[in-house]
Design a protein around this motif. Sequence first.
Motif, PDB file in Angstrom:
ATOM      1  N   LYS A 239      -1.447   5.244  -2.434  1.00 45.79           N
ATOM      2  CA  LYS A 239      -1.647   3.799  -2.503  1.00 45.79           C
ATOM      3  C   LYS A 239      -3.135   3.527  -2.602  1.00 45.79           C
ATOM      4  CE  LYS A 239      -1.079   1.052   1.145  1.00 45.79           C
ATOM      5  NZ  LYS A 239      -2.294   0.231   1.317  1.00 45.79           N
ATOM      6  N   SER A 240      -3.540   2.803  -3.639  1.00 46.64           N
ATOM      7  CA  SER A 240      -4.945   2.472  -3.857  1.00 46.64           C
ATOM      8  C   SER A 240      -5.038   1.111  -4.513  1.00 46.64           C
ATOM      9  CB  SER A 240      -5.619   3.529  -4.745  1.00 46.64           C
ATOM     10  OG  SER A 240      -6.884   3.094  -5.188  1.00 46.64           O
ATOM     11  N   ALA A 241      -5.982   0.301  -4.065  1.00 50.89           N
ATOM     12  CA  ALA A 241      -6.136  -1.044  -4.622  1.00 50.89           C
ATOM     13  C   ALA A 241      -6.549  -1.002  -6.087  1.00 50.89           C
ATOM     14  CB  ALA A 241      -7.166  -1.830  -3.812  1.00 50.89           C
ATOM     15  N   THR A 242      -7.239   0.064  -6.515  1.00 48.54           N
ATOM     16  CA  THR A 242      -7.732   0.108  -7.892  1.00 48.54           C
ATOM     17  C   THR A 242      -6.702   0.654  -8.873  1.00 48.54           C
ATOM     18  OG1 THR A 242      -8.718   2.324  -7.701  1.00 48.54           O
ATOM     19  CG2 THR A 242     -10.067   0.453  -7.013  1.00 48.54           C
ATOM     20  N   LEU A 243      -5.537   1.016  -8.405  1.00 50.98           N
ATOM     21  CA  LEU A 243      -4.486   1.499  -9.296  1.00 50.98           C
ATOM     22  C   LEU A 243      -3.650   0.369  -9.874  1.00 50.98           C
ATOM     23  CD1 LEU A 243      -3.118   4.706  -7.511  1.00 50.98           C
ATOM     24  CD2 LEU A 243      -4.205   4.586  -9.750  1.00 50.98           C
ATOM     25  N   ASP A 244      -3.824  -0.832  -9.347  1.00 48.57           N
ATOM     26  CA  ASP A 244      -2.904  -1.897  -9.684  1.00 48.57           C
ATOM     27  C   ASP A 244      -3.597  -3.105 -10.296  1.00 48.57           C
ATOM     28  OD1 ASP A 244      -0.564  -0.561  -8.616  1.00 48.57           O
ATOM     29  OD2 ASP A 244      -1.475  -0.876  -6.660  1.00 48.57           O
ATOM     30  N   ASN A 245      -2.790  -4.049 -10.718  1.00 47.95           N
ATOM     31  CA  ASN A 245      -3.289  -5.288 -11.306  1.00 47.95           C
ATOM     32  C   ASN A 245      -4.117  -6.052 -10.281  1.00 47.95           C
ATOM     33  OD1 ASN A 245      -3.625  -7.875 -12.384  1.00 47.95           O
ATOM     34  ND2 ASN A 245      -1.662  -7.803 -13.452  1.00 47.95           N
TER      35      ASN A 245
ATOM     36  N   SER B 200      -2.557  -9.032  -8.607  1.00 47.95           N
ATOM     37  CA  SER B 200      -1.312  -8.853  -7.863  1.00 47.95           C
ATOM     38  C   SER B 200      -1.536  -9.038  -6.373  1.00 47.95           C
ATOM     39  CB  SER B 200      -0.745  -7.450  -8.124  1.00 47.95           C
ATOM     40  OG  SER B 200       0.395  -7.211  -7.320  1.00 47.95           O
ATOM     41  N   ARG B 201      -0.542  -9.594  -5.702  1.00 53.89           N
ATOM     42  CA  ARG B 201      -0.598  -9.738  -4.237  1.00 53.89           C
ATOM     43  C   ARG B 201       0.084  -8.557  -3.561  1.00 53.89           C
ATOM     44  NH1 ARG B 201      -3.879 -13.730  -2.234  1.00 53.89           N
ATOM     45  NH2 ARG B 201      -2.473 -14.009  -0.456  1.00 53.89           N
ATOM     46  N   THR B 202       0.453  -7.566  -4.324  1.00 51.81           N
ATOM     47  CA  THR B 202       1.100  -6.378  -3.765  1.00 51.81           C
ATOM     48  C   THR B 202       0.418  -5.128  -4.300  1.00 51.81           C
ATOM     49  OG1 THR B 202       2.706  -6.253  -5.563  1.00 51.81           O
ATOM     50  CG2 THR B 202       3.340  -7.513  -3.604  1.00 51.81           C
ATOM     51  N   LEU B 203       0.507  -4.059  -3.541  1.00 51.37           N
ATOM     52  CA  LEU B 203       0.037  -2.754  -3.980  1.00 51.37           C
ATOM     53  C   LEU B 203       1.240  -1.864  -4.223  1.00 51.37           C
ATOM     54  CD1 LEU B 203      -3.011  -1.967  -1.656  1.00 51.37           C
ATOM     55  CD2 LEU B 203      -3.024  -2.803  -4.006  1.00 51.37           C
ATOM     56  N   LEU B 204       1.115  -0.940  -5.161  1.00 53.86           N
ATOM     57  CA  LEU B 204       2.188   0.000  -5.456  1.00 53.86           C
ATOM     58  C   LEU B 204       1.926   1.327  -4.781  1.00 53.86           C
ATOM     59  CD1 LEU B 204       2.653  -0.592  -9.290  1.00 53.86           C
ATOM     60  CD2 LEU B 204       3.943  -1.597  -7.402  1.00 53.86           C
ATOM     61  N   VAL B 205       2.985   1.966  -4.369  1.00 55.71           N
ATOM     62  CA  VAL B 205       2.911   3.338  -3.880  1.00 55.71           C
ATOM     63  C   VAL B 205       3.326   4.233  -5.047  1.00 55.71           C
ATOM     64  CG1 VAL B 205       3.781   5.005  -2.217  1.00 55.71           C
ATOM     65  CG2 VAL B 205       3.423   2.630  -1.519  1.00 55.71           C
ATOM     66  N   HIS B 206       2.409   5.056  -5.523  1.00 59.53           N
ATOM     67  CA  HIS B 206       2.643   5.867  -6.709  1.00 59.53           C
ATOM     68  C   HIS B 206       3.044   7.289  -6.317  1.00 59.53           C
ATOM     69  CE1 HIS B 206       0.938   2.842  -9.485  1.00 59.53           C
ATOM     70  NE2 HIS B 206       0.153   2.550  -8.464  1.00 59.53           N
ATOM     71  N   LYS B 207       4.092   7.763  -6.966  1.00 59.53           N
ATOM     72  CA  LYS B 207       4.590   9.116  -6.721  1.00 59.53           C
ATOM     73  C   LYS B 207       3.972  10.062  -7.744  1.00 59.53           C
ATOM     74  CE  LYS B 207       9.005  11.528  -5.946  1.00 59.53           C
ATOM     75  NZ  LYS B 207      10.474  11.338  -5.957  1.00 59.53           N
TER      76      LYS B 207
END
Length: 391
Positions: free
Chosen positions: A308-314, A317-324
């Motif tokens: 999970k990283s803030a710079t991986l997402d839009n 966005s008000r949400t962060l993604l957990v990337h596998k």
Amino acid sequence: MFRTKRSVLVRRLWRSRAPGGEEEEEAAAGEPGAAAAVAEPRAHLGGGHGCCPGKAGRGGRAAAGAEAELKALTHAVLKRLKERQLEGLLHAVESRGGARTPCLLLPAKADSRLGQHWYPLPVLLCKVFRWPDLRHCSEVKRLCCCESYGKAHSELVCCNPHHLSRLCELESPPPPYSRYPMDFLKPTDCPDSVPSSTETGGTNCLAPGGLSDSQVLQEPGDRSHWCVVAYWEEKTRVGRLYSVQEPSLDIFYDLPQGNGFCLGQLNSDNKSQLVQKVRSKIGYGIQLTKEVDGVWVYNRSSYPIFIKSATLDNPDSRTLLVHKVFPGFSIKAFDYEKAYTLQRPNDHEFTQQPWTGFTVQISFVKGWGQCYTRQFISSCPCWLEVIFNNR
């Protein structure tokens, strides 16, 4: 009939090739749960795109023909190598990249034809020994330990398959199961004893000394490190913060010739069977590398990791993604330029509380989020917090 050492090495290398698509069919046919296990990653990541290597099964006769063609081509390439090169390649393949092995430098323009496609030698050897579904050189990323790293045009190129990683493409659109609320936008009261990344989304909480870890590490003028790493088991931090000065760091539990942050040497009082089981699966762990375009994470282990990283997402966005991220794959986990733009210095809501955009969370083996029993990373058995120096 006596075989030469070179022919023995070639035979051993061919026997060590990566399993092909036909084994997936056998697993699916032999065990009802196997088909679901194989299909699950592709369903989550859009039918094989992204971090999961998708495999396509073949018919029996077509598979036999393709196997024979691949074997003939591989033997033709390997027989051109010197004995010392064959030994180095075999060591890399049999250790699954765990051992430090030399570059396999071969002519850069020596492409090989397989079926209807032409493959550069690095891609061909990666197809044989790591990813049978690999199609193009744009799908892989060279590791910084390689002599060919950063060299766009050269007469010789490294073809060691374990000097490359598979690029993890971000999902688009993102699956809803992995969305993680950006609760750090809301003020949170934190007791002294909780982790610096809390269950409520990553707010830095004050330590008993009155300063959070990130505040201590971001003292003005401290440029000796580019990040620090904290290792957690559920809600308990194990060991001290690990300060990183070198551009590349291995974080592992058990790695041949390992040099870096060895989690296996930390004293842990956690008696949980799940924690101990996951800890033993960390194996070769991850490689954390600071590069020109940001910080990359390479999954060297045999199991997925979750990031999970803030710079991986839009940024809107008000949400962060957990990337596998699957074994053998790399992902750019942190982007400095994007992190600075996300701080929004004129935003009153952001300036009234700690900013966690310079923090990345990584869980080994077990994920968290809405589609898992663990809603927060502090419920994961073994995980890392990487805090970047923004000075």
